[in-house]
Design an enzyme around this catalytic site. Structure first.
Site, PDB file in Angstrom:
ATOM      1  N   ASN A 121       0.860  -1.306   0.082  1.00  0.00           N
ATOM      2  CA  ASN A 121      -0.166   0.007   0.012  1.00  0.00           C
ATOM      3  C   ASN A 121       0.840   1.181   0.027  1.00  0.00           C
ATOM      4  O   ASN A 121       0.194   2.521  -0.071  1.00  0.00           O
ATOM      5  CB  ASN A 121      -1.123  -0.080   1.217  1.00  0.00           C
ATOM      6  CG  ASN A 121      -2.062  -1.036   0.984  1.00  0.00           C
ATOM      7  OD1 ASN A 121      -2.232  -1.409  -0.106  1.00  0.00           O
ATOM      8  ND2 ASN A 121      -2.938  -1.408   1.905  1.00  0.00           N
TER       9      ASN A 121
ATOM     10  N   ARG B  69      -8.022  -1.248  -6.273  1.00  0.00           N
ATOM     11  CA  ARG B  69      -8.407   0.167  -5.378  1.00  0.00           C
ATOM     12  C   ARG B  69      -7.321   1.212  -5.572  1.00  0.00           C
ATOM     13  O   ARG B  69      -7.640   2.346  -5.790  1.00  0.00           O
ATOM     14  CB  ARG B  69      -8.491  -0.389  -4.191  1.00  0.00           C
ATOM     15  CG  ARG B  69      -8.784   0.700  -3.010  1.00  0.00           C
ATOM     16  CD  ARG B  69     -10.208   1.384  -3.211  1.00  0.00           C
ATOM     17  NE  ARG B  69     -10.492   2.485  -2.331  1.00  0.00           N
ATOM     18  CZ  ARG B  69     -11.613   3.271  -2.515  1.00  0.00           C
ATOM     19  NH1 ARG B  69     -12.488   3.094  -3.225  1.00  0.00           N
ATOM     20  NH2 ARG B  69     -11.709   4.394  -1.723  1.00  0.00           N
TER      21      ARG B  69
ATOM     22  N   ASP C 292     -10.964  -5.128  -2.871  1.00  0.00           N
ATOM     23  CA  ASP C 292     -11.537  -5.995  -2.236  1.00  0.00           C
ATOM     24  C   ASP C 292     -12.933  -6.053  -1.794  1.00  0.00           C
ATOM     25  O   ASP C 292     -13.253  -4.944  -1.742  1.00  0.00           O
ATOM     26  CB  ASP C 292     -10.672  -6.518  -0.897  1.00  0.00           C
ATOM     27  CG  ASP C 292      -8.992  -7.025  -0.972  1.00  0.00           C
ATOM     28  OD1 ASP C 292      -8.978  -7.659  -1.784  1.00  0.00           O
ATOM     29  OD2 ASP C 292      -8.326  -6.401  -0.467  1.00  0.00           O
TER      30      ASP C 292
ATOM     31  N   ILE D  31     -13.601   0.155  10.307  1.00  0.00           N
ATOM     32  CA  ILE D  31     -13.358   0.899   8.934  1.00  0.00           C
ATOM     33  C   ILE D  31     -14.327   0.528   7.789  1.00  0.00           C
ATOM     34  O   ILE D  31     -14.694   1.250   7.041  1.00  0.00           O
ATOM     35  CB  ILE D  31     -11.846   0.700   8.904  1.00  0.00           C
ATOM     36  CG1 ILE D  31     -10.814   0.842   9.979  1.00  0.00           C
ATOM     37  CG2 ILE D  31     -11.406   1.550   7.571  1.00  0.00           C
ATOM     38  CD1 ILE D  31     -10.810   2.088  10.633  1.00  0.00           C
TER      39      ILE D  31
HETATM   40  N1  EPU Z   1     -14.190   6.486   2.664  1.00  0.00           N
HETATM   41  C1  EPU Z   1     -15.393   7.111   2.137  1.00  0.00           C
HETATM   42  N2  EPU Z   1     -15.110   7.998   1.323  1.00  0.00           N
HETATM   43  C2  EPU Z   1     -13.791   8.342   0.742  1.00  0.00           C
HETATM   44  C3  EPU Z   1     -12.812   7.536   1.072  1.00  0.00           C
HETATM   45  C4  EPU Z   1     -13.038   6.578   2.046  1.00  0.00           C
HETATM   46  O1  EPU Z   1     -16.451   6.861   2.725  1.00  0.00           O
HETATM   47  O2  EPU Z   1     -13.961   9.152  -0.077  1.00  0.00           O
HETATM   48  C5  EPU Z   1     -14.552   5.314   3.526  1.00  0.00           C
HETATM   49  C6  EPU Z   1     -14.287   3.851   2.838  1.00  0.00           C
HETATM   50  O3  EPU Z   1     -15.398   3.638   2.547  1.00  0.00           O
HETATM   51  C7  EPU Z   1     -13.899   2.985   4.327  1.00  0.00           C
HETATM   52  C8  EPU Z   1     -13.076   4.202   5.169  1.00  0.00           C
HETATM   53  O4  EPU Z   1     -13.521   5.425   4.634  1.00  0.00           O
HETATM   54  O5  EPU Z   1     -15.186   2.719   4.894  1.00  0.00           O
HETATM   55  C9  EPU Z   1     -11.666   4.055   4.921  1.00  0.00           C
HETATM   56  O6  EPU Z   1     -11.054   4.147   3.586  1.00  0.00           O
HETATM   57  P1  EPU Z   1      -9.474   4.724   3.283  1.00  0.00           P
HETATM   58  O7  EPU Z   1      -9.847   5.500   2.153  1.00  0.00           O
HETATM   59  O8  EPU Z   1      -8.689   4.966   4.383  1.00  0.00           O
HETATM   60  O9  EPU Z   1      -8.997   3.141   2.644  1.00  0.00           O
HETATM   61  P2  EPU Z   1      -8.468   3.009   1.189  1.00  0.00           P
HETATM   62  O10 EPU Z   1      -7.515   4.315   1.113  1.00  0.00           O
HETATM   63  O11 EPU Z   1      -9.451   2.621   0.167  1.00  0.00           O
HETATM   64  C10 EPU Z   1      -6.212   1.799   2.243  1.00  0.00           C
HETATM   65  C11 EPU Z   1      -5.697   0.467   1.875  1.00  0.00           C
HETATM   66  C12 EPU Z   1      -6.590  -0.627   2.352  1.00  0.00           C
HETATM   67  C13 EPU Z   1      -6.773  -0.423   4.114  1.00  0.00           C
HETATM   68  C14 EPU Z   1      -7.395   0.955   4.168  1.00  0.00           C
HETATM   69  C15 EPU Z   1      -7.260   1.576   5.714  1.00  0.00           C
HETATM   70  C16 EPU Z   1      -4.798   0.776  -0.225  1.00  0.00           C
HETATM   71  C17 EPU Z   1      -4.661   0.216  -1.676  1.00  0.00           C
HETATM   72  N3  EPU Z   1      -5.680  -0.001   0.495  1.00  0.00           N
HETATM   73  O12 EPU Z   1      -7.660   1.812   1.640  1.00  0.00           O
HETATM   74  O13 EPU Z   1      -5.975  -2.028   2.343  1.00  0.00           O
HETATM   75  O14 EPU Z   1      -7.409  -1.402   4.598  1.00  0.00           O
HETATM   76  O15 EPU Z   1      -6.614   1.734   3.572  1.00  0.00           O
HETATM   77  O16 EPU Z   1      -6.066   1.285   6.327  1.00  0.00           O
HETATM   78  O17 EPU Z   1      -3.953   1.485   0.151  1.00  0.00           O
HETATM   79  C18 EPU Z   1      -5.556  -4.081   1.877  1.00  0.00           C
HETATM   80  O18 EPU Z   1      -4.280  -3.912   1.598  1.00  0.00           O
HETATM   81  O19 EPU Z   1      -5.826  -5.516   1.834  1.00  0.00           O
HETATM   82  C19 EPU Z   1      -6.323  -3.198   1.892  1.00  0.00           C
HETATM   83  C20 EPU Z   1      -7.848  -3.329   1.896  1.00  0.00           C
END
Ligand code: EPU
Length: 459
Positions: A48, A129, A153, A364
């Site tokens: 990530n 993602r 995922d 989360i």
């Molecule tokens: N969210 C919103 N609106 C937005 C952005 C996020 O509602 O504009 C919500 C999401 O739906 C979720 C929460 O906020 O419920 C957290 O989302 P976040 O944006 O922090 O996560 P992400 O950037 O989509 C990354 C990692 C994930 C990890 C999460 C939390 C990557 C590619 N993915 O996802 O990793 O779980 O941060 O730490 O960086 C994995 O590696 O298996 C994985 C899922």
């Protein structure tokens, strides 16, 4: 987090590097139960982080070199996304090797053209993602971008509203509809004050990457503080960006007219490292992990210690030794520095074989408990209610046929299989390939009986 933009999660065709192609989705991992992990395992760069560092390369024309990149399918897909934008991307074994004895990290060389395309391939983006992280850099570089809503995922709804609202505050005209995010900033982006409703990792990254080339100062409040955010801010700073506050909840970014390409090495993967920590505790093993800053997973290691393990940290890793049946511990997932949601399957796995009952709370992702049905097939005693799970530990699980539902669940089910009587078969292991380089080989090197069978029928 209102007005969430729902994400389409659909696989498409691609031309990923042959060496990194996922094996047939019919592949199965077969695990012999009752085994104990013992030995030393290296951890490569964080998925990530590396994925976002590759997106950040778009911000500067010329050659960016990123070291310690894990050999996983998500990286291969991101490389193809960048190729589709006109970049040349090549990979070679990282040199010097970041972790002694580790042949699995790559150095990724990205040659970015003076004017990259602003339309990433729809099918590739939908497979990943992290591909949404090209939105900010492309908007900053090209003044317009059209990007499919990304996949990833099946762990719950994954909104984009904070990405969209933040970029709009910086002067973008932006819409997200019909599976596409379309943005333009004909007169360029300008600095803005942005308050995130939630410390979203992806939104923070996109907004930082847009802000570094914007006109004026941007302040992002309630920003994510994950080590991967600190890593991308470090690389951007090396590229000439002016960023204050990385690792805190307030980021202040002074826009600069241009950035230069750099060499940067990816931080170690705290989630892969955490997986080994839980695996050691669950199998009453003795595992030394190298290649990660242990402060990245302090809360996770604290939970493992609370379950009865001895945890010793070093400068570049840690050792977990467990000599008894684990004790139940409660876990609550939170944004960093809290307990990482990506380690939730491991926490539930540990609770499933612990003495006593554990309460595990997920804050989360709303679909993170999907894999619990699979763990029930192995005889675990788990009751979920909303975002809580009550887990009553069993001395032993029972081998069976299960399915990886996402990267982390897949890795967790393999470890659960090690704690089961008899044989466990995990299907849909292409999920595990997305985030764990050489998982089966690592397990074998730690002395347990694990095999990957190609094309075997799924359970
Ligand atoms: N969210 C919103 N609106 C937005 C952005 C996020 O509602 O504009 C919500 C999401 O739906 C979720 C929460 O906020 O419920 C957290 O989302 P976040 O944006 O922090 O996560 P992400 O950037 O989509 C990354 C990692 C994930 C990890 C999460 C939390 C990557 C590619 N993915 O996802 O990793 O779980 O941060 O730490 O960086 C994995 O590696 O298996 C994985 C899922």
């Amino acid at each position: 987090m209102s007005d969430r933009v729902r994400i389409l999660s659909r696989a498409g065709s691609t031309t990923v590097e042959p060496a990194l192609l996922p094996a047939a989705s019919g592949d199965v991992i077969r695990v012999g139960g009752g085994s104990r992990l013992a030995g030393t395992v290296p951890v490569e760069g964080a998925k990530n982080s590396a994925l976002k560092l590759m997106a950040a390369a778009l911000l500067a024309p010329g050659r960016t070199v990123i070291g310690n990149v894990p050999r996983i399918t998500d990286i291969a897909i991101m490389a193809d996304v960048l190729r589709g934008l006109g970049c040349e991307v090549t990979m070679s074994e990282s040199e010097p090797l970041p972790v002694a004895g580790s042949p699995r990290a790559d150095t990724v060389i990205i040659d970015v053209p003076p004017a990259p395309s602003c339309q990433p391939d729809v099918d590739l983006v939908r497979r990943l993602r992290a591909s949404i992280c090209v939105l900010g850099p492309l908007l900053a570089r090209c003044g317009r971008v059209s990007v499919a809503q990304p996949g990833g995922d099946a762990i719950g709804s994954r909104g984009l509203d904070m990405h969209v609202a933040g970029l709009a505050r910086m002067g973008a005209e932006i819409s997200a509809a019909d599976g596409l995010v379309v943005a333009s900033a004909a007169r360029g982006l300008h600095g803005a004050t942005i308050w995130l409703d939630f410390p979203s990792v992806g939104a923070t990254e996109n907004l930082v990457m847009a802000a570094v080339l914007a006109d004026g100062t941007t302040e992002i409040d309630n920003a994510a503080r994950e080590p991967e955010i600190v890593d991308i801010c470090a690389m951007l700073t090396e590229m000439g960006a002016q960023i204050d506050g990385a690792g805190t909840a307030t980021l202040r970014i002074e826009g600069v007219p241009e950035l230069r390409p750099v060499r940067h090495s990816t931080i170690g993967d705290r989630i892969v490292a955490g997986t080994w920590a839980f695996a050691a505790a669950m199998t009453r093993g003795d595992v030394t992990v190298r290649g990660v800053d242990p402060s990245f997973l302090a809360v996770a290691l604290d939970k493992v210690a609370a379950s009865g393990a001895t945890v010793d940290t070093t400068g570049d890793g840690f050792r977990v030794r467990m000599e008894r049946r684990p004790r139940a511990v409660d876990v609550v997932t939170l944004p960093f520095p809290g307990f990482a949601t990506d380690l939730l399957p491991m926490a539930i796995g540990l609770a499933s074989v612990s003495e006593g009952a554990s309460l595990v709370t997920e804050n989360i992702f709303d679909g993170r408990f999907q894999f619990v049905d699979e763990l029930l097939r192995l005889g675990a005693d788990i009751r979920t209610d909303g975002h809580h799970a009550v887990v009553r530990g069993r001395e032993r699980l029972v081998g069976g046929r299960v399915r990886a539902t996402d990267i982390r669940a897949g890795a967790g089910l393999v470890i659960a299989g090690l704690c089961a009587e008899g044989v466990t078969e995990i299907a849909d292991v292409h999920h595990i390939d997305r985030g764990y380089p050489n998982y089966v080989a690592d397990l074998c090197s730690l002395g347990v009986q694990v095999q990957r069978l190609s094309g075997a029928p799924a359970g």
